[in-house]
Design an enzyme around this catalytic site. Structure first.
Site, PDB file in Angstrom:
ATOM      1  N   ASP A   1       0.829  -1.202   0.000  1.00  0.00           N
ATOM      2  CA  ASP A   1       0.000   0.000   0.000  1.00  0.00           C
ATOM      3  C   ASP A   1       0.865   1.254   0.000  1.00  0.00           C
ATOM      4  OD1 ASP A   1      -2.321   1.477  -0.001  1.00  0.00           O
ATOM      5  OD2 ASP A   1      -3.151   0.548   1.798  1.00  0.00           O
TER       6      ASP A   1
ATOM      7  N   ASP B   1     -10.559   1.776  -2.912  1.00  0.00           N
ATOM      8  CA  ASP B   1     -11.039   1.536  -1.550  1.00  0.00           C
ATOM      9  C   ASP B   1     -12.558   1.548  -1.481  1.00  0.00           C
ATOM     10  OD1 ASP B   1      -8.549   1.247  -0.429  1.00  0.00           O
ATOM     11  OD2 ASP B   1      -8.417   3.294   0.340  1.00  0.00           O
TER      12      ASP B   1
END
Length: 734
Positions: free
Chosen positions: A476, A546
């Protein structure tokens, strides 16, 4: 595939079904043609030498030869071309004028690697051919090698540039784009992506304006705001018809794409590293390599362009053992536990996952340091024994004992001010002397241009990856750059920091993926904030957004499919009400949307009802049966969620023997029209059998007559059809 006409100094690049032609005139490479494949270009559309009002010219005997009006293949600054250049340098005397002229070329089989950068590759030398054109400036010693590669089986041309200082004094590169194309006319629409976190890759299409249009990022990442891509579409081009010219930059940092219409309605399209806040000092003998641009031509509309990019990026950009392997169905614990995780809860979720047929358990953020929220511990890659008292190795073994593989989340590029790493090395982050250090998500960006920082990350991450049986890593990156400076670089090289960061990142990932080739790496940047070809070279899949809301995902995944294959798109079923926007959508539709990518779940499986678990089990079993088709088949967009209340697409195997179609209806309509689903890409002469009903229907009927979409009540409805080609000769009506 590449032919050189010595008499006319003309290069003809033959791709699969397209041609690209350029010619050397008075030392300048001129662009002549890019489009449908030609047997030859003999001069019917050669360069036009037109004397324009007040156009500058160097030779009084030939005022019609002006760089301001010619279609230049790699234009310079300062010699009479008033359009934006592809490159610009600054010499030791302060001047910014240069004049690169043809000095030779080389044609060779295969394709070279780019130094320190991701790039497309040829698996054998026979499937690609390359051209290097050497340009030189005899006054300042600057050299530029323009590299073109054409691929035998794709309508694809890659381009990049390598600058070398062949002189005796330093040269500062102020601008070094990767490709520039001058089109003869401006009858185009411009297509690009725009968005934000949780709202990635919306599609923008509009006519070219009469001024410069710029698509860019200066955030230190390719960003969710814009993608390093654009396409020029002929006016009547649509999903299935018309000419489309695509430009996609294989780079993950600051970029700029510029589309300029001049007063005579010619168009210059260029793309490369963003020149804003960029420069690169070249000492004598030093070189600078630009990133690569993948250029695709399609005469079959956007769909033809997309399927070229999809196949090309899946087979000639993504690498490693997972490139051609089916990807596992996963469960990620993030939306189930957030930071409040413990061994008992994780194992309970994993046990339910095993019963349902899930194949991979992924432990997300919160397992390291003292990470109880997003305010601490990034950089401290040691297990939090409060939450995992037996350690990662023990947990991984228990997960494997259940028959699942085990994955782990990292955010290696960041550091929390509240961390042991930052307290020990406050100089390791990007920063500028005497300036505050701006926080985003309570974190700073590590300076990956520094070898000591990269070495620390290699050692610390390797230690974790060796301590447990880890099969998957989610990598990430949750903030963009501010105060872009490096303590290790001298003052005259500070504007190199952002690009040196990217080179350092690529080196770091290359080292780790080579060291751990059995691990499946997935890229993530607050979702799709760095979903670009550069990352796909190192990690064959990316967390698409997301935002897991299925209605939002219709647009996000539809836009993403313009470039990237379904196998690269992480897509999960999450809980309702959705954690990002609060919408409540049926489990069926959530499943069908996520099945259209790399399938998984991100919710608390222990809280599902028995009926929901039955539905999830059926979804997983069905996805596994169509997984090869989704992950390796051809994708066809049918109805756009950007244009109405419905969306539709289908996947078709490369041999057209199998197809699955998805239809989505977003809101209930009190005056609902009759809705029909039309497959694309089937064999019109074949008969297909409906896997659910056994009905036999011709491929032509499925595409042109279509299937009636079942009516029903309520919002957020979906339908799915699966067909297999029947053997034997079709019996038509008589």
């Amino acid at each position: 595939m590449i032919h050189f006409d010595r008499t006319n100094k003309r290069f003809h690049l033959h791709a699969h079904e397209s041609s690209y032609v350029l010619q050397i005139v008075q030392g300048y490479p001129l662009h002549l043609y890019w489009g449908r494949k030609l047997s030859a270009l003999r001069g019917s559309a050669g360069p036009l030498f037109v004397q324009r009002s007040f156009a500058p010219y160097a030779d009084p005997k030939h005022p019609e030869f002006s760089l301001a009006t010619l279609p230049l293949e790699y234009p310079a600054y300062g010699n009479g071309d008033y359009r934006h250049p592809a490159y610009q340098v600054q010499l030791e005397n302060g001047s910014t004028v240069s004049d690169l002229r043809y000095a030779g070329h080389r044609i060779y089989q295969g394709k070279k690697k780019l130094s320190g950068l991701p790039a497309a590759y040829a698996e054998d030398n026979q499937e690609a051919q390359s051209l290097d054109i050497l340009l030189k400036d005899d006054i300042d010693g600057l050299q530029a090698t323009l590299t073109y590669t054409v691929f035998r089986d794709f309508n694809t041309i890659t381009r990049s540039v390598r600058f070398t200082n062949g002189g005796t004094a330093p040269i500062r590169l102020l601008r070094g784009l990767s490709a520039s194309v001058d089109f003869r006319d401006g009858r185009f629409d411009l297509l690009s992506f725009y968005g934000s976190h949780n709202n990635e890759r919306n599609i923008s299409r509009h006519p070219l304006s009469k001024e410069m249009q710029v698509i860019e990022s200066s955030r230190g990442a390719s960003s969710p705001q814009h993608d390093p891509f654009f396409a020029l579409l002929r006016k009547r081009a649509d999903e299935d018809h018309g000419d489309v010219f695509g430009f996609s930059l294989v780079y993950s940092g600051n970029f700029s794409a510029q589309i300029e219409t001049d007063p005579y309605r010619t168009v210059r399209a260029s793309i490369g590293i963003n020149p804003f806040d960029f420069s690169w000092k070249l000492e004598p003998g030093e070189s600078f390599q630009t990133p690569e641009v993948v250029m695709v031509y399609s005469d079959r509309g956007l769909g033809g362009m997309s399927r070229t990019y999809n196949r090309f990026y899946r087979t000639h950009l993504a690498r490693g053992q997972y490139r051609d392997q089916e990807r596992p169905v996963l469960i990620n614990n993030w939306e189930a536990t957030y930071f409040k995780l413990n061994e008992k809860k994780l194992l309970a979720i994993a046990a339910e996952a095993q019963k349902l047929g899930i194949e991979l358990f992924v432990l997300d953020d919160g397992w390291f340091g003292r990470r109880d929220n997003d305010k601490s511990s990034l950089g401290d890659w040691t297990v939090d024994r409060r939450k995992l008292p037996h350690g990662l190795g023990w947990l991984s073994d228990r997960i494997h004992d259940l028959g699942l593989k085990f994955g782990l989340w990292f955010e290696p590029e960041m550091v929390s001010p509240d961390s042991d790493l930052y307290r020990a090395h406050p100089d390791w982050c990007l920063h500028v002397p005497d300036r505050p250090r701006t926080l985003s998500r309570n974190q700073l960006v590590l300076d990956l241009s520094r070898a000591d920082v990269r070495n620390y990350l290699v050692q610390s991450l390797s230690s974790v990856l060796r301590a447990a049986n880890i099969n998957y890593v989610k990598w990430d990156m949750n903030r963009h750059m501010t105060e872009i400076g490096s303590e290790r670089l001298p003052a005259d090289r500070q504007r190199e920091t952002a690009h040196r960061y990217m080179l350092g990142l690529y080196e770091l990932i290359e080292t780790l993926t080579a060291r751990f080739p059995d691990i499946l790496f997935e890229s993530c940047s607050s979702g799709g904030g760095r979903f670009d070809p550069g990352m796909l070279y190192y990690m064959p899949q990316t967390w698409t957004s997301d935002n897991t809301d299925a209605v939002c995902r219709l647009k996000i995944q539809y836009g993403t499919s313009m470039l990237y294959p379904a196998i690269a798109m992480g897509a999960h079923v999450s809980a309702v009400p959705n954690h990002q926007i609060g919408r409540v959508i049926s489990l069926d539709m959530r499943g069908h949307v996520a099945m259209s990518g790399n399938f998984g779940y991100e919710l608390d499986l222990t809280k599902l009802t028995d009926d929901e678990k039955k539905t999830v089990g059926k979804q997983i079993a069905f996805y596994k049966s169509i997984r090869p088709l989704i992950q390796f088949g051809d994708f066809y967009r049918i109805e756009s969620p950007f244009e109405g209340n419905t969306a539709a697409w289908c996947f078709v195997s490369s041999d057209k023997s199998e197809a699955v179609g998805f239809f989505f209806e977003i809101l209930a309509d009190p005056a609902r029209p009759l809705l029909t689903f039309h497959f694309k890409g089937l064999d019109p002469d074949a008969t297909y059998e409906n896997a659910a009903t056994g009905d036999a229907i011709g491929g032509d009927e499925l595409m042109y007559g279509g299937l009636t979409v079942p009516a029903g009540r309520g919002d957020f409805r979906s339908a799915i059809w699966r067909f297999r080609k029947k053997q034997g000769k079709r019996q038509d009506d008589r």
